[in-house]
Scaffold this active site. Structure first.
Site, PDB file in Angstrom:
ATOM      1  N   CYS A 169       0.931  -1.217   0.120  1.00 53.76           N
ATOM      2  CA  CYS A 169      -0.037   0.064   0.070  1.00 53.76           C
ATOM      3  C   CYS A 169       0.925   1.272  -0.059  1.00 53.76           C
ATOM      4  O   CYS A 169       2.232   1.252  -0.383  1.00 53.76           O
ATOM      5  CB  CYS A 169      -1.000  -0.106   1.381  1.00 53.76           C
ATOM      6  SG  CYS A 169      -0.181   0.141   2.800  1.00 53.76           S
TER       7      CYS A 169
ATOM      8  N   ASN B 174       2.175   1.530   4.356  1.00 54.24           N
ATOM      9  CA  ASN B 174       2.504   0.154   4.837  1.00 54.24           C
ATOM     10  C   ASN B 174       2.465   0.159   6.581  1.00 54.24           C
ATOM     11  O   ASN B 174       2.966  -0.313   7.449  1.00 54.24           O
ATOM     12  CB  ASN B 174       4.181  -0.122   4.550  1.00 54.24           C
ATOM     13  CG  ASN B 174       4.411  -1.802   5.296  1.00 54.24           C
ATOM     14  OD1 ASN B 174       5.520  -1.771   5.344  1.00 54.24           O
ATOM     15  ND2 ASN B 174       3.337  -2.549   5.118  1.00 54.24           N
TER      16      ASN B 174
ATOM     17  N   CYS C  74      -1.380   0.744   7.558  1.00 48.64           N
ATOM     18  CA  CYS C  74      -2.951   0.176   7.470  1.00 48.64           C
ATOM     19  C   CYS C  74      -3.222  -0.973   6.771  1.00 48.64           C
ATOM     20  O   CYS C  74      -3.508  -1.917   7.144  1.00 48.64           O
ATOM     21  CB  CYS C  74      -3.813   1.531   7.383  1.00 48.64           C
ATOM     22  SG  CYS C  74      -3.829   2.936   8.336  1.00 48.64           S
ATOM     23  N   ARG C  75      -3.378  -0.871   5.570  1.00 51.22           N
ATOM     24  CA  ARG C  75      -3.893  -2.002   4.524  1.00 51.22           C
ATOM     25  C   ARG C  75      -2.927  -2.905   4.194  1.00 51.22           C
ATOM     26  O   ARG C  75      -3.383  -4.307   4.561  1.00 51.22           O
ATOM     27  CB  ARG C  75      -4.210  -1.193   3.170  1.00 51.22           C
ATOM     28  CG  ARG C  75      -5.559  -0.219   3.225  1.00 51.22           C
ATOM     29  CD  ARG C  75      -5.617   0.611   1.954  1.00 51.22           C
ATOM     30  NE  ARG C  75      -4.368   1.260   1.826  1.00 51.22           N
ATOM     31  CZ  ARG C  75      -4.408   2.002   0.511  1.00 51.22           C
ATOM     32  NH1 ARG C  75      -5.459   1.791  -0.397  1.00 51.22           N
ATOM     33  NH2 ARG C  75      -3.212   2.915   0.493  1.00 51.22           N
ATOM     34  N   SER C  76      -1.521  -2.823   3.964  1.00 50.57           N
ATOM     35  CA  SER C  76      -0.888  -3.901   3.749  1.00 50.57           C
ATOM     36  C   SER C  76      -0.411  -4.795   4.960  1.00 50.57           C
ATOM     37  O   SER C  76      -0.393  -6.056   4.738  1.00 50.57           O
ATOM     38  CB  SER C  76       0.387  -3.470   2.771  1.00 50.57           C
ATOM     39  OG  SER C  76       1.124  -2.453   3.097  1.00 50.57           O
TER      40      SER C  76
ATOM     41  N   ASP D 131      -8.301   3.551   1.596  1.00 48.42           N
ATOM     42  CA  ASP D 131      -7.148   3.792   2.655  1.00 48.42           C
ATOM     43  C   ASP D 131      -7.966   4.392   3.847  1.00 48.42           C
ATOM     44  O   ASP D 131      -8.716   5.240   3.806  1.00 48.42           O
ATOM     45  CB  ASP D 131      -6.137   5.075   2.371  1.00 48.42           C
ATOM     46  CG  ASP D 131      -4.976   5.165   3.354  1.00 48.42           C
ATOM     47  OD1 ASP D 131      -5.114   4.563   4.521  1.00 48.42           O
ATOM     48  OD2 ASP D 131      -4.163   5.621   2.933  1.00 48.42           O
TER      49      ASP D 131
END
Length: 156
Positions: free
Chosen positions: A10, A13, A15-17, A127
């Site tokens: 993301c 690095n 939150c999402r990934s 995000d």
């Protein structure tokens, strides 16, 4: 058989990934397949290098039985194109950044993670950084669906 190397990407690095990394590691443990995979995550930008995942992402994951506390943010490196078998972007913007930097011989490795989410119309994991708790819950649901779909597809 060598391990299947998977990298989730993301922007920052945090939150999402890392959520995708934690969810996929948890899924692999549940399926007894941890030894078949090497899993990591990275960001296209170096905003948070060395930091743990966002506290809200960690809390959301923890409530659902997934630990993210061991993850530390890192920036995507050029050699990741060669090292990883699958480079899975959380959204179109990060996919575009990766595709632009990616040597032609590795382009086939770079995909959108949600391409693997069965029955989802969304293509981007949004995000959640500037939003509320609902955003983190939604991200968790999306990456859980995509992780399951990805696992099934890779093992076929």
């Amino acid at each position: 058989m060598s391990q299947i190397k998977v990298l989730f990407v993301c922007m920052g690095n945090i939150c999402r990934s890392p959520t995708a990394e934690g969810v996929f590691i948890s899924l692999l443990k549940d399926k007894g397949s941890s030894d078949k995979f090497l899993v990591d995550s990275a960001g296209t930008h170096a905003y948070h290098v060395g930091e743990p995942p966002d506290a809200r992402a960690q809390q959301t994951a923890k409530q659902r039985g997934v630990d993210l506390s061991f993850i530390r943010a890192r920036k995507f490196r050029y050699e990741d194109f060669e090292h990883f078998d699958y480079i899975l972007a959380m959204d179109q913007d990060n996919l575009d950044i990766l595709k632009q930097a990616c040597p032609i011989e590795y382009q086939h490795k770079v995909r959108l993670f949600l391409d693997y989410a069965e029955g989802r119309d969304e293509t981007d994991v949004p995000d959640p950084y500037y939003g509320g708790q609902n955003g983190f819950n939604h991200v968790f649901d999306l990456v859980t669906d995509a992780a399951e779909g990805f696992y099934q597809k890779v093992l076929k």
